[in-house]
Design a protein around this motif. Structure first.
Motif, short mmCIF file in Angstrom:
data_model
loop_
_atom_site.label_atom_id
_atom_site.label_comp_id
_atom_site.label_asym_id
_atom_site.label_seq_id
_atom_site.Cartn_x
_atom_site.Cartn_y
_atom_site.Cartn_z
N SER A 142 0.34 7.03 -2.72
CA SER A 142 0.70 5.71 -3.25
C SER A 142 0.65 4.65 -2.15
N ALA A 143 1.01 5.02 -0.92
CA ALA A 143 0.91 4.07 0.19
C ALA A 143 -0.55 3.75 0.50
N PHE A 144 -1.42 4.77 0.46
CA PHE A 144 -2.84 4.54 0.75
C PHE A 144 -3.48 3.65 -0.32
N TRP A 145 -3.16 3.89 -1.58
CA TRP A 145 -3.81 3.16 -2.66
C TRP A 145 -3.22 1.78 -2.92
N LEU A 146 -1.93 1.60 -2.70
CA LEU A 146 -1.26 0.41 -3.20
C LEU A 146 -0.78 -0.56 -2.13
N VAL A 147 -0.59 -0.11 -0.89
CA VAL A 147 -0.18 -1.06 0.14
C VAL A 147 -1.31 -2.07 0.36
N PRO A 148 -1.05 -3.37 0.30
CA PRO A 148 -2.12 -4.38 0.40
C PRO A 148 -2.94 -4.21 1.66
N ARG A 149 -4.25 -4.30 1.48
CA ARG A 149 -5.18 -4.21 2.61
C ARG A 149 -5.29 -5.56 3.28
N PHE A 202 3.89 -0.56 -5.40
CA PHE A 202 4.08 0.53 -4.45
C PHE A 202 5.55 0.91 -4.33
N ALA A 203 6.44 -0.10 -4.33
CA ALA A 203 7.87 0.19 -4.24
C ALA A 203 8.33 1.03 -5.43
#
Length: 651
Positions: free
Chosen positions: A179-186, A549-550
């Protein structure tokens, strides 16, 4: 306030700790220069051996520290950077085992060792680095489990059971990591600055000096991968244009600063269009390449007046560029006087024989520039050879190549050819980049390696403008002697079958690497938005992504807490296995009642389903748990996990 002394470290636990340190150090060593990697690896082995029974003397440790620092300075200098910092970390880890005496020292070493595989990701993000880092983390968790058992004075579980426990812990963390890889803003750039590398990667540069290209052309690692959408250019059109060099000081070719700052003028494109996607490997600079000639600069890049493409940001990671190119029908048919003078410039006092020949040809050809170009190519085809075994050029490099050696590679051919053309009054310049590429049969894309680096020439002809001329390609095939393929062992000396199998294996490996790049390394903000489109979400702001993500993080952490608490309620692996067995029978309506003992339950099951085998298994469980009988935990746990209800025949 006094602290309790730490327990001494046993031989078995020491072995686990040293294995973890070695696995942690390995991915970092693979990214460092060979000399440093060899010195650090040998030092780690020597220190581990000397310190196995007693700590290494203080004087020896100080001597090792000094040796490491001197070696790093010798290889990388005093300039701080990513690789020099990683080298210092590797050196410290290599000698850290000299202090390994107690359980506290072991835990300290394990915590320090885990910095190494993560530091390796600053230098390489490939799948091999990830696999080695994962192995180091698994080994560290196993070692910590072993240290906890030794500290508590309990018998350690068998390695297979320990490995299952570690695997469950990593699976618990997997949802949160994904979830951190997919959803944390790039982000377009990191929140903190990443230092530049001290040991730069081989790549195209803004200059061409005698002998400087050998290191680049001896590297068979990929420089870029290209996927075409539509027609693929033929081999004689696969020239990947990079820096254009116009200034010559008698020895080195460099770019024109003014040309780099000037916007390009439009050229007349031919009928063919090439649409393609380039996956450009990290190069630690901003230089890009494109098929000759790019129609426009893609986003976040710019074209200069020489149609050389550069990125607006340093290429510290893999990048993807969608472009279109076309061969020119006419390229700058009107040559500005300033550029004409620049592309005719030659320093005084260099290459007198070449200049004399150029004047002779001009006299004989009159105003026919194309005839002079053709005459030079015919001369090369008739008398010159291709080889990498060429001595370093002296003061008159063009003279030595054209009249004495008559053998060299693209660096010599392009430089001497441009000098000859300028001497004859024909505007000319050196173009560097890559030529060719190999099609990957598995992924239907083209791989351009660093060893495909090439230098050719452009001459300006009236009515046509700049025209590409590749003097190296004019060499007759029978006079191509020492090639890069020969030096890298890619010829046919080992047999066609063996060479073909090796090439097929390399292409399969590159296809897998490209899949890794696509799935992970090139997962940027645009692909992050595309990931959510199947769910009807076209675009999310960074704050919405963080909120999403949260939410997933809360769910993942809640699941982790519930499973860990459930494991704490049943810490005994034997009891957990027994309860799983009960649940299997419960699915058939034969679960154990709360008032039944294990043996009573087994007898009831045996009466209704003879031959189930549960009675013998329950007796072993009862004896082991309640009677204190000696038993083989591995065998009993395995039998409990393996046992499945067998209905049998009813009486």
């Amino acid at each position: 306030m006094s602290t309790l002394p730490s327990s001494p470290l046993g031989a078995h636990a020491r072995g686990w700790v040293l294995l973890t340190a070695a696995l942690s150090l390995l991915p970092l060593l693979l990214q460092l220069p060979g000399v440093l990697a060899g010195v650090f690896g040998a030092t780690a082995l020597i220190v581990a051996g000397l310190s196995w029974h007693r700590p290494a003397p203080l004087l020896l440790r100080l001597l090792l520290v000094a040796t490491m620092l001197v070696t790093i300075y010798w290889q990388m200098g005093a300039t701080p950077g990513r690789d020099s910092g990683c080298a210092l970390l590797a050196a410290m880890l290599a000698i850290k085992s000299s202090e390994l005496r107690t359980l506290r020292d072991a835990r300290s070493l394990l915590g320090f060792a885990l910095f190494a595989p993560f530091a390796a990701f600053l230098l390489d993000q490939g799948p091999i680095t990830l696999l080695l880092a994962t192995a180091a983390v698994i080994c560290a968790l196993l070692a910590l489990q072993r240290l906890a058992d030794d500290d508590a004075g309990v018998t350690a579980l068998p390695p297979a059971a320990q490995l299952r426990t570690v695997g469950k812990l990593m699976l618990l963390a997997l949802p949160l990591a994904l979830s951190a890889f997919w959803l944390v803003p790039r982000l377009g750039s990191p929140l903190w600055g990443i230092p530049d590398r001290v040991v730069s990667r081989p790549g195209l540069s803004d200059s061409m000096e005698p002998g400087a290209w050998i290191d680049l052309m001896a590297d068979d690692s990929p420089a870029l991968r290209a996927q075409f959408f539509g027609p693929v250019p033929p081999a004689d059109q696969r020239y990947w244009r990079g820096p254009v060099l116009t200034r010559f000081d008698g020895r080195s070719w460099t770019r024109s600063n003014r040309q780099q700052r000037t916007a390009p003028t439009a050229f007349q494109a031919g009928d063919v269009r090439w649409d393609y996607l380039i996956e450009y490997e990290a190069s630690d600079d901003r230089q890009l390449v494109a098929l000759d000639l790019p129609l426009a600069a893609p986003a976040d890049s710019q074209l200069d007046a020489d149609y050389s493409l550069s990125s607006n940001r340093t290429l510290t990671a893999l990048t993807r560029w969608r472009m279109q190119s076309a061969p020119p029908r006419s390229f700058q048919s009107q040559l500005p006087e300033r550029l004409r003078q620049q592309t005719l410039q030659l320093p005084a006092g260099f290459n007198p024989r070449t200049l004399a020949l150029a004047k002779q040809w001009r006299t004989e050809a009159g105003q026919d520039d194309a005839a002079i170009v053709q005459r030079s190519l015919e001369w090369i085809h008739r008398e010159f050879a291709y080889t990498l075994s060429t001595p370093l050029a002296g003061r008159h490099g063009a003279d030595e190549f054209l009249f004495d050696q008559k053998a060299g590679f693209c660096e010599h051919f392009s430089s001497a050819f441009v000098v000859l053309m300028r001497g004859a009054g024909i505007p000319a310049r050196v173009v560097t980049g890559y030529a060719g590429g190999v099609r990957n049969r598995y992924g239907d894309y083209w791989v351009v390696r660093k060893m495909d680096a090439h230098a050719w020439a452009e001459v300006w002809l009236a009515g046509r403008g700049w025209v590409r001329v590749d003097p190296t390609a004019a060499v007759a095939p029978e006079r191509i002697y020492d090639t890069l393929e020969d030096r890298l062992g890619q010829g046919n000396a080992g047999g066609l079958d063996l060479a073909g199998r090796w090439e097929s294996f390399k292409q399969l490996g590159d296809w897998m690497r490209r899949g890794w790049n696509t799935a992970f390394l090139s997962f940027d903000a645009n692909r992050q938005q595309q990931l959510l489109r199947p769910f009807g979400i076209e675009r999310l702001t960074p704050s919405q992504l963080i909120a999403l993500f949260a939410g997933f993080a809360v769910l993942a952490l809640g699941l982790m807490a519930w499973l860990l608490a459930r494991g704490e309620r049943q810490r005994d692996p034997l009891l957990r296995a027994w309860h799983r067995l009960d649940r299997r029978y419960a699915r058939l309506g034969l679960g154990r009642e709360p008032y039944e003992s294990a043996n009573d339950w087994a007898r009831r099951v045996e009466l209704s389903h003879p031959g189930s085998g549960l009675l013998i298994l329950s007796q072993r469980f009862t004896d082991a748990r309640y009677a204190g009988a000696q038993f083989d935990p591995v065998s009993l746990l395995a039998d409990l996990h393996r046992h499945r209800p067998r209905p049998g025949a009813r009486p």
